[in-house]
Each structure stands twice: as structure tokens, then as C-alpha cells.
Enzyme design. Structure first.
Site, PDB file in Angstrom:
ATOM      1  N   CYS A 102     -67.591  22.560  21.981  1.00 13.39           N
ATOM      2  CA  CYS A 102     -66.219  22.236  22.338  1.00 13.39           C
ATOM      3  C   CYS A 102     -66.208  21.457  23.655  1.00 13.39           C
ATOM      4  O   CYS A 102     -66.906  21.826  24.597  1.00 13.39           O
ATOM      5  CB  CYS A 102     -65.409  23.525  22.472  1.00 13.39           C
ATOM      6  N   HIS A 144     -61.313  24.047  13.601  1.00 12.71           N
ATOM      7  CA  HIS A 144     -61.542  24.216  15.049  1.00 12.71           C
ATOM      8  C   HIS A 144     -60.345  23.672  15.838  1.00 12.71           C
ATOM      9  O   HIS A 144     -59.856  24.307  16.769  1.00 12.71           O
ATOM     10  CB  HIS A 144     -62.845  23.485  15.404  1.00 12.71           C
ATOM     11  N   GLU A 145     -59.852  22.504  15.426  1.00 12.89           N
ATOM     12  CA  GLU A 145     -58.731  21.881  16.151  1.00 12.89           C
ATOM     13  C   GLU A 145     -57.423  22.641  15.930  1.00 12.89           C
ATOM     14  O   GLU A 145     -56.633  22.807  16.858  1.00 12.89           O
ATOM     15  CB  GLU A 145     -58.556  20.413  15.739  1.00 12.89           C
ATOM     16  N   HIS A 148     -57.267  25.444  18.167  1.00 10.94           N
ATOM     17  CA  HIS A 148     -56.854  25.059  19.526  1.00 10.94           C
ATOM     18  C   HIS A 148     -55.328  25.078  19.658  1.00 10.94           C
ATOM     19  O   HIS A 148     -54.795  25.450  20.697  1.00 10.94           O
ATOM     20  CB  HIS A 148     -57.336  23.645  19.868  1.00 10.94           C
TER      21      HIS A 148
HETATM   22 NI    NI Z   1     -62.759  22.491  20.914  1.00 10.09          NI
END
Ligand code: NI
Length: 175
Positions: A102, A144-145, A148
Site C-alpha cells: 500500500c 483493496h481500494e 480504503h
Molecule cells: Ni492501499
């Protein structure tokens, strides 16, 4: 276009739920250009709004053709994505473990188990509805995004400390 500063852990902004985007003003195009520029500058494959301090539900993803995997271009290279207000509407029951890093946590990499494929619904930069089904590395990046945008970091999924290790910065897939 401008390279924005990428927020690093620990930072409260990385732990907040981002807001739904309701207004598609021209500044949004500028924002996405900055996000692409920032992601490319750091050799990343994905970047979410909160990582540059923008608490809005938007992410970009891209596997650049120059990224090599065993000497060959990655099979998913070339495509770029901008997804606004993304929502996972379908996913595989089969999970795959894969390596993640990341940009908000440089110097670390870890193994995360996630669904093999996901179907995501959202809006384009032109405020058009979009639906896309992705698998492999792209599915991993998308998840993953989207994490976030909900204040979740990939390390939250890692319970076994042996599955998180230090690497040279910019060495691994950075999202
Ligand atoms: Ni990330």
C-alpha cells in the site's frame, strides 16, 4: 496535473468512511488526473481518494504495460479504471491468497485472502452508471481500494504476523 502527497499510516483520514460523490463538477476530472499522476509517480497499481486526503468515494486503478511479470507484460496490463461510488454487487466464493502493498504503508507487503473475482457497480467520471467484473490482480486492487473508502487497510485482514513482512520500498504491488 500535480503529484499529491500520499498520506501515510497512522492517520485518521485513512480510518474514516469516505463520502458518496453527488456532484460531478469539473474539479473531479482534475482530481482523477492528479490521482493517476500520483499513482504512476509511485509505481502504484491503485489509489483511493482518502490516500491523498480526499474523503470521497473514488478510486483509480491501472496495471501499466511496463510492469513485467516473469519477463512478460502482465496479462491485465493496459486498462485504466476510474470508479466513483463503487459497490461490490457480486463476488466469488472461492478465495485466493495474494501479495499486497500500500502506498500509505511503504516498505511493507503482506498476504491477503480475497475473493477471486468481484463485480462492481458505480459511476464513471461522466456520471454514467457502470458495471464491471474483474478477476485476478484487478479484483484484488478493486477490493483493496474499496476497503480504503471504508477506512480499512489490507493489514486489517492479516491475522498471522508471518504473512506481513518488510520489503524495499516500491518493490511490490503498491495500492
Ligand atoms: Ni492501499
Amino acid at each position: 496535473m500535480a503529484i499529491r502527497e500520499v498520506i501515510q499510516v497512522p492517520n485518521d483520514r485513512l480510518r474514516q468512511k469516505a463520502n458518496t460523490i453527488v456532484s460531478f463538477i469539473p474539479e473531479l476530472k482534475q482530481l482523477t488526473q492528479d490521482m493517476f499522476e500520483t499513482m504512476r509517480h509511485h509505481n502504484g497499481v491503485g489509489l483511493a481518494g482518502p490516500q491523498i486526503g480526499v474523503l470521497q468515494r473514488i478510486f483509480v486503478a491501472e496495471i501499466r504495460p511496463t510492469r513485467l511479470e516473469q519477463g512478460e507484460p502482465h496479462p491485465q496490463s493496459g486498462a485504466s479504471y476510474i470508479i466513483i461510488n463503487p459497490k461490490i454487487i457480486g463476488y466469488s466464493n472461492q478465495l485466493a491468497e495474494g501479495q499486497e502493498g500500500c502506498l500509505s504503508m511503504p516498505g511493507w507487503a503482506g498476504l491477503v485472502e480475497r475473493p477471486n473475482w468481484v463485480e462492481v457497480q458505480g459511476q464513471s467520471i461522466e456520471d454514467q452508471p457502470l458495471k464491471v467484473k474483474v478477476d485476478g490482480l484487478l479484483a484484488r486492487i478493486f477490493q483493496h481500494e474499496i476497503d480504503h473508502l471504508n477506512g480499512i487497510l489490507y493489514t486489517d485482514h492479516i491475522t498471522d504476523s508471518e504473512k506481513l513482512w518488510q520489503v524495499a520500498a516500491d518493490e511490490e504491488n503498491e495500492e
